[in-house]
Design a protein around this motif. Structure first.
Motif, mmCIF file in Angstrom:
data_model
loop_
_atom_site.group_PDB
_atom_site.id
_atom_site.type_symbol
_atom_site.label_atom_id
_atom_site.label_comp_id
_atom_site.label_asym_id
_atom_site.label_seq_id
_atom_site.Cartn_x
_atom_site.Cartn_y
_atom_site.Cartn_z
ATOM 1 N N GLU A 164 0.822 -1.216 0.000
ATOM 2 C CA GLU A 164 0.000 0.000 0.000
ATOM 3 C C GLU A 164 0.857 1.268 0.000
ATOM 4 N N LYS A 165 1.918 1.278 0.803
ATOM 5 C CA LYS A 165 2.744 2.489 0.914
ATOM 6 C C LYS A 165 3.589 2.730 -0.342
ATOM 7 N N GLU A 166 3.715 1.699 -1.198
ATOM 8 C CA GLU A 166 4.514 1.836 -2.418
ATOM 9 C C GLU A 166 3.677 2.200 -3.640
ATOM 10 N N LYS A 167 2.358 2.211 -3.500
ATOM 11 C CA LYS A 167 1.494 2.478 -4.655
ATOM 12 C C LYS A 167 1.638 3.928 -5.111
ATOM 13 N N LEU A 168 1.668 4.108 -6.414
ATOM 14 C CA LEU A 168 1.752 5.458 -6.976
ATOM 15 C C LEU A 168 0.418 6.175 -6.853
ATOM 16 N N ARG A 169 0.478 7.478 -6.571
ATOM 17 C CA ARG A 169 -0.728 8.315 -6.501
ATOM 18 C C ARG A 169 -0.587 9.446 -7.512
ATOM 19 N N CYS A 170 -0.221 9.078 -8.722
ATOM 20 C CA CYS A 170 -0.007 10.076 -9.767
ATOM 21 C C CYS A 170 -0.456 9.502 -11.104
ATOM 22 N N CYS A 193 -8.517 -4.113 -6.642
ATOM 23 C CA CYS A 193 -7.679 -3.444 -5.644
ATOM 24 C C CYS A 193 -6.209 -3.485 -6.068
ATOM 25 N N GLU A 194 -5.925 -4.155 -7.176
ATOM 26 C CA GLU A 194 -4.559 -4.285 -7.686
ATOM 27 C C GLU A 194 -4.484 -3.809 -9.138
ATOM 28 N N GLY A 195 -3.260 -3.605 -9.606
ATOM 29 C CA GLY A 195 -3.053 -3.194 -10.989
ATOM 30 C C GLY A 195 -3.383 -4.313 -11.961
ATOM 31 N N PHE A 196 -3.955 -3.953 -13.102
ATOM 32 C CA PHE A 196 -4.304 -4.933 -14.124
ATOM 33 C C PHE A 196 -3.041 -5.362 -14.864
ATOM 34 N N SER A 197 -3.047 -6.581 -15.380
ATOM 35 C CA SER A 197 -1.871 -7.142 -16.054
ATOM 36 C C SER A 197 -1.751 -6.633 -17.489
ATOM 37 N N THR A 198 -1.514 -5.346 -17.603
ATOM 38 C CA THR A 198 -1.360 -4.747 -18.923
ATOM 39 C C THR A 198 -0.442 -3.543 -18.815
#
Length: 535
Positions: free
Chosen positions: A121-127, A510-515
């Motif tokens: 969670e703390k590593e997720k980009l917010r941009c 809740c996670e990034g898609f595989s693309t």
């Protein structure tokens, strides 16, 4: 004579008309004077109304301020939109769950490091991910099958590494895709023609296909004109951007690998699967990878292998392996296929084709290590096991396990076997048909609002909460394709989507898609936020 008589009559009536008008004028004048004198009825009321309307005296202490100041007035709060800043340019092709730096911290055994490893969670980009410099709208389909702008996918390594195999060529400011592959350097069309001599590709019997280790997905690209939808996958590895090239071409593909976790597809999903020099070690781990292909292959479906160990007598020196090693590998492969109840239909040159039996009754050999039937579709982040997925029971040797499908396109709106058999809770044949009607209505409304929907401008489409696949079915056209996503926390309907002749994948939003970034032209979400509320 008659005309003279009429003329003298008109002249006689004129004085009478004049006197009548004058009389009426005098009468109304006198009536008005009588009312204004105060003798007429109703005049007092008229006078009061006139006075009220004209009396504009301003009161000296008149105040327009609120007289209930003891109650605090709260202004309606307007939601303030949160603005996301652009990310650093180094994140132009950021894929959250397949990043190289994170991947290299995991074991290489069984391709674990190439599986999904999402940031904490703390590593997720917010941009917001920036586009590369010079990015432009991709070529429209079908031109995009053969060309892509270099600025959109600025990676040239494959043009050098795979130059002899005709994967991709660099010309001026564009990439050209000649349609070649490692095992079909002279083009995918000729390769597919050979497959079609054994597999009924032309008549609609085969609609969904799986390409394991797809490269730039030329096999899937050339199947599209034959009305076959291929789901292609490949890892994010040293073959830079191969899946990104596929999607830029307008071909369905995701980042993926056969490692230790189940493929994100339901059981009995694909009519055909292939490995064209995909380098998956099919005989390793006691045949676990081949068992996973068996799980996702429909009864009566076909598996194609072109590459090691097929035709090892010709290629053993090129592959830098001994004859004994390759011969032993092919023998083991044949035994595994037989244990899975696959029948070899063809082997010539570089290609071998097996067909899966339509049910367990027609299988002469009893398969060892049968998996539990209740978990055949519960696969999101689930570890693969060395076992064969059992087929649904049948009453005769001629019955297709799980139900027979109609040929495409009739299959698109026919009641899918999973629904007909009551496998989807709360969904009946009647509610399924109602769902189709509703989505046809919705899609027509979408098209009225956005004229580009249904054109080649929106080639790659995603439905983030696909349900029964009604949106994709209503949109079905050669101009576009839809990635039907069934969230891992939603009702499991992805098997129905595939039975309709559509393609899709399981995913947790809740996670990034595989693309890769910028790979879809239109994204559709219906009821998505409701199922993730409070999650």
């Amino acid at each position: 004579m008659g005309s003279k008589t009429n003329a003298s009559g008109h002249r006689a009536r004129r004085p009478l008309s004049i006197f009548a008008v004058l009389g009426l004028c005098c009468f109304f004048y006198l009536l008005g004077a009588w009312q204004r004198s105060g003798s007429g009825k109703g005049d007092n009321l008229a006078l009061k109304v006139n006075n009220l309307m004209t009396d504009c005296t301003v009161l000296p202490n008149l105040s327009f301020e609120s007289h209930h100041n003891d109650v605090e007035i709260v202004e309606p709060a307007e939601p303030k939109a949160k603005e996301f800043k652009p990310c650093d340019v180094k994140y132009t092709d950021y894929t959250p769950c397949q990043e190289q730096d994170r991947a290299m911290t995991f074991p290489r055994e069984n391709m674990i490091y190439r599986e999904r490893h999402c940031p904490a969670e703390k590593e997720k980009l917010r941009c917001l991910i920036p586009a590369p410099e010079g990015y432009t709208t991709p070529f429209p389909w079908p031109k995009s099958r053969d060309y892509a702008y270099y600025a959109n996918v600025p990676y040239k390594s494959l043009t050098v590494e795979k130059a002899v195999q005709n994967w991709v060529q660099f010309q001026g400011n564009v990439f050209k895709f000649p349609g070649g592959g490692t095992m079909f350097p002279h083009g995918a069309d000729a390769y597919i023609d050979e497959l079609a001599s054994v597999i009924p590709i032309a008549d609609g019997s085969v609609r969904t296909a799986l390409d394991t280790g797809c490269g730039v997905a030329s096999w899937g690209a050339y199947l599209l004109k034959r009305n076959v939808l291929a789901m292609s996958f490949a890892p994010k590895d040293n073959h830079e951007a191969q899946v990104q090239f596929a999607l830029e071409r307008g071909v369905p593909a995701v980042i993926g690998v056969l490692g230790t976790i189940h493929l994100p597809y339901p059981s009995r999903a694909f009519d055909m699967a292939q490995c064209s020099r995909c380098l998956i070690p099919w005989t390793s781990n006691e045949g676990m990878y081949l068992m996973e292909v068996d799980r996702v292959l429909r009864p009566g479906g076909y598996w194609i292998l072109s590459g090691p160990p097929i035709n090892w007598k010709t290629y053993y020196q090129t592959w830098k392996r001994s004859k004994e090693d390759l011969k032993a590998e092919q023998t083991k492969l044949e035994e595994l296929a037989e244990s899975l109840c696959w029948e070899k239909k063809y082997e010539k040159g570089d290609i071998a084709i097996w067909r899966k039996k339509i049910n367990a009754k027609s299988c002469k050999r009893k398969s060892p290590n049968v998996c539990g039937l209740d978990n055949a579709d519960d696969v999101w982040y689930q570890k693969m096991e060395v076992c064969k997925t059992p087929l649904p029971e049948v009453t005769s040797k001629n019955e297709v396990a799980g139900g027979e499908l109609q040929k495409f396109p009739a299959r698109l709106f026919a009641v899918p076997p999973r629904i007909a058999q009551g496998a989807i809770p709360g969904v009946t044949a009647e509610s399924y048909q109602e769902d189709n009607k509703l989505w046809k209505k919705h899609v027509n409304a979408y098209k009225r609002m956005n004229k580009l929907i249904g054109t080649t401008r929106y080639r790659n489409v995603m439905d983030m909460n696909a349900g029964l696949g009604g949106f994709a079915a209503a949109l079905e056209s050669q101009k576009s394709w839809v990635m039907n996503v069934v969230p891992s926390i939603a009702e499991n309907t992805l098997g129905v989507v595939y039975e309709r002749g559509l393609i899709g994948i399981y995913h947790d939003w809740c996670e990034g898609f595989s693309t890769y970034p910028r790979t879809y032209d239109l994204i559709h979400a219906n009821g998505l936020f409701s199922i993730y509320q409070d999650k």
